[in-house]
Structure formats: structure tokens, C-alpha cells
Design an enzyme around this catalytic site. Structure first.
Site, short mmCIF file in Angstrom:
data_model
loop_
_atom_site.label_atom_id
_atom_site.label_comp_id
_atom_site.label_asym_id
_atom_site.label_seq_id
_atom_site.Cartn_x
_atom_site.Cartn_y
_atom_site.Cartn_z
NE ARG A 1 -4.82 -5.92 5.39
CZ ARG A 1 -4.27 -5.58 4.24
NH1 ARG A 1 -3.94 -4.32 4.01
NH2 ARG A 1 -4.03 -6.48 3.31
CG ASN B 1 -12.59 2.58 2.25
OD1 ASN B 1 -13.01 3.71 2.45
ND2 ASN B 1 -11.91 2.27 1.16
CG ASN C 1 -14.08 -1.04 0.21
OD1 ASN C 1 -13.12 -0.30 0.39
ND2 ASN C 1 -13.95 -2.35 0.06
NE ARG D 1 -4.81 5.26 -1.66
CZ ARG D 1 -3.77 4.43 -1.70
NH1 ARG D 1 -3.15 4.11 -0.58
NH2 ARG D 1 -3.33 3.95 -2.85
CG ASP E 1 -0.73 0.98 1.09
OD1 ASP E 1 -1.53 1.87 0.70
OD2 ASP E 1 0.03 0.37 0.31
CG ASP F 1 -5.45 4.96 -5.50
OD1 ASP F 1 -4.80 3.92 -5.72
OD2 ASP F 1 -5.61 5.45 -4.37
CG ASP F 2 -0.87 3.36 -6.93
OD1 ASP F 2 -1.58 3.13 -7.93
OD2 ASP F 2 -0.29 2.45 -6.31
NE ARG G 1 0.08 -0.98 -9.84
CZ ARG G 1 -0.41 -0.03 -9.06
NH1 ARG G 1 -1.67 -0.06 -8.66
NH2 ARG G 1 0.36 0.96 -8.66
#
Length: 354
Positions: free
Chosen positions: A82, A107, A136, A141, A157, A251-252, A316
Site C-alpha cells: 500500500r 514488509n 512478511n 512491528r 495500521d 499479535d494485538d 481470533r
């Protein structure tokens, strides 16, 4: 009809006395004031008041040149496919007060960063550092990059545009809750009688509580947290890292576990009930955003985030149960606190109320 002269004289007398009285009171008050300069050489009361007013009116110093670590922060953005949106975000966040620097976790393995393009269009008020990655991975992060020299980290993000007032307000809140994640995207978990956890938003109904006005996580895709948690994440059991790599997700959620465990100061306790948190403080504090935008559709690549995958929520929930197994307990605490720039509502579920 003529007014007698005696009446005019009486009126003049009534007018003169109040004026004389006001002059006498003014003179007495003036005599009570200290001189312009005190005998000790300092400024007087009026001088002090003028000095205070001039300080309030004086422009703030350049936040890039002055200030301690507590007064500045670092932005971390992980990006993949992006680049056009990333450049928009870099330009937007250059205007944020108290921003020390921006770290871009690149990444796009094997591709050149837009560092040369960015530098050629300078100068820029905030330095930008690109960190190339060899794989990747979602958890790239969460590295404790040596360039980070501020206590506060704002992680974003690569498709999230957050307004400058929102960032400034959240940073001021983080200073009061620096041990917790302070961010804009809350989530929650629910547990069944059999001890199985589910992941969701406010709409997820709690079998015990029923209502949805609670959250137990604040996602790090738009949040402030202390840089110590980057190293703490690296120090977690290898099975935690393997879970994040396996799912390319969560990861969050894992970071919320890390913060909750730090707050509870009990890294691995199997004796605690699986459905009870180990600290009286939640891992995060929810800030209601005024202007938070998703720029995903602006990407020319057409790349869609992982949350579009049909298995996203199932993954999740899977992560919640695996992390609880790894740590031997559920450390996440619930909260219904929501802070806003324009008031402090008593509920967190802003979607269901007008």
C-alpha cells in the site's frame, strides 16, 4: 415651566459628592498597591500578572527541538502493498505536535522502499526511517527498534488515518495511563460455562452479563503504549510467537495479554480461575475517536486487510483460547470507561446510543 435656582443647586450638590467619594476610594486603593518594582528588585504583583499572561500568549517551543522523552512520541506503521496510501499518511502525520519520528516497518520483501522519493521531496519536519524486513510477518512491528528514543509509541495500521486532534488528545490521556494501551478500537471476549472463549466487538453478548457495554482489549492498530512492551513481547514464550506466525493474526491480542500480565505482575499463574482477570486494571483505555478513517479502498493495489478473511474472527477466538492455555489463566479485565474530547460518557458502547 422654570425650575427654581435652589433646586438646581441641590441637584449639583448630589452629583458632586458621589464623584468625590469615588475619587477618594480609587486613591486609597492605588496607595495600597505595591510599587512597580519591589525593593528586592523583583517584579510587583501587576508585573507578575503581566508576565503570566505573556507566557500564556507566547507561542509554544518547537516540539522537535525541545522536550523530554515524556513529552514526545514515535509513530510505528507496518506496511504491505500500500505504498500510495502510505505516502498520504506520511504527509498527514508530519503535522502532528510532539511527534519525534516515524518508523515504517517495510514488509514488501525484496522491494525498494520509497525512501529516496520521500527524501527528494523534503525537507520534512519529522524524520522517517524505513526498516526493511526479511519476511512478511505480522509481528515484525513489535520489535524494539533501536531508533525508538521516546517512552510513548503510537502504532498505526497502514490504512488508518487519524485526525491530529484525536492523536493529541490520546497522547494527553496516555500520559495519565502510561502503563496501559490507550487507543481507539476496543474489543471484548466472552466465556461460556465450559471455559471456551469467543472474540468480538460490543455486539458480542456475555453469557453472564448479557449487555455489551464492556470491553477487555484495545487493539494496537491505532493506539499508544509504552515502548517497554515491545521488549516484553519479544520475551514471551516461543509458543506465543509461533501462534502469531501460524495465523498471521492476533499479535494485538497477544499484546493485550502482555500488558495485562505486566499490570498483574504475575507472569504465569495456573492457580487463577480461567474466567477471572489477575489485575484490577484493564489492559487498555478506550478513546472515542472524532475522526478516524479507513483508506483501504484508496490503495491502487486493491489489497484488502486480513479482517476481510472469512476465518478472521474464528482465528481470533482460537488465539484467545490458545493464549489462555499458554499462560494458564485469563489475564484480561473488563472496563466500560470511554474518554472523549467532548465529554466523559458513563458507557463505552457508543454504537448503541445516540
Amino acid at each position: 415651566m422654570r425650575v427654581p435656582r435652589g433646586c438646581l443647586g441641590l441637584r449639583r450638590t448630589y452629583l458632586v459628592w458621589p464623584i468625590l467619594l469615588l475619587l477618594l476610594v480609587g486613591a486609597a486603593l492605588t496607595a495600597l498597591l505595591p510599587p512597580a518594582e519591589d525593593r528586592g528588585g523583583g517584579v510587583g504583583v501587576l508585573g507578575a500578572l503581566r508576565g503570566a499572561a505573556s507566557k500564556r500568549e507566547a507561542p509554544a517551543p518547537d516540539h522537535h527541538d525541545e522536550g523530554t522523552e515524556e513529552e514526545r512520541f514515535t509513530i510505528i506503521i507496518q506496511t504491505y502493498n500500500r505504498t500510495d496510501v502510505l505516502l498520504k499518511l506520511l504527509n498527514h502525520y508530519q503535522a502532528v505536535p510532539h511527534l519525534q519520528q516515524m518508523i515504517i516497518v517495510w514488509n514488501n520483501v525484496g522491494e525498494q522502499t520509497p525512501q529516496k522519493l520521500w527524501d527528494s521531496l523534503g525537507p520534512h519536519p519529522v524524520p522517517v526511517v524505513f526498516k526493511k524486513q526479511s519476511a512478511n510477518l505480522m509481528r515484525n512491528r513489535l520489535q524494539p527498534f533501536h531508533e525508538i528514543d521516546t517512552d510513548a509509541v503510537l502504532m498505526l495500521d497502514d490504512d488508518t488515518l487519524l485526525s491530529v486532534p484525536d492523536i493529541s488528545f490520546a497522547f494527553s490521556v496516555w500520559k495519565q495511563f502510561s502503563d496501559q494501551i490507550v487507543g481507539f478500537v476496543p474489543r471484548k471476549h466472552a466465556v461460556t460455562a465450559g471455559g471456551v472463549y469467543s472474540y468480538g466487538s460490543f455486539e458480542l453478548q456475555d453469557p453472564e452479563m448479557g449487555g455489551g457495554d464492556r470491553y477487555s482489549m484495545v487493539l494496537i492498530g491505532a493506539a499508544f503504549f509504552h515502548r517497554r512492551y515491545l521488549q516484553l513481547f519479544q520475551d514471551q514464550p516461543p509458543s506465543v510467537h509461533a501462534l502469531v506466525d501460524e495465523t498471521q493474526n492476533c499479535d494485538d491480542i497477544a499484546m493485550n495479554f502482555v500488558v495485562a500480565l505486566y499490570l498483574g505482575n504475575q507472569p504465569r499463574l495456573s492457580s487463577i480461575s480461567r474466567s477471572k482477570c489477575i489485575s484490577n486494571r484493564p489492559s487498555g483505555v478506550f478513546i472515542k475517536p472524532v475522526d478516524l478513517r479507513n483508506l483501504e479502498k484508496d490503495a491502487s493495489s486493491g489489497y484488502l486487510g486480513m479482517w476481510h478473511r472469512p476465518e478472521h474472527l474464528l482465528q481470533r477466538s482460537y488465539c484467545l483460547n490458545k493464549l489462555t492455555q499458554i499462560y494458564g489463566s485469563m489475564p484480561l479485565c473488563f472496563s466500560n470507561l470511554m474518554l472523549c474530547q467532548f465529554g466523559f460518557p458513563s458507557y463505552a458502547n457508543h454504537k448503541s446510543r445516540s
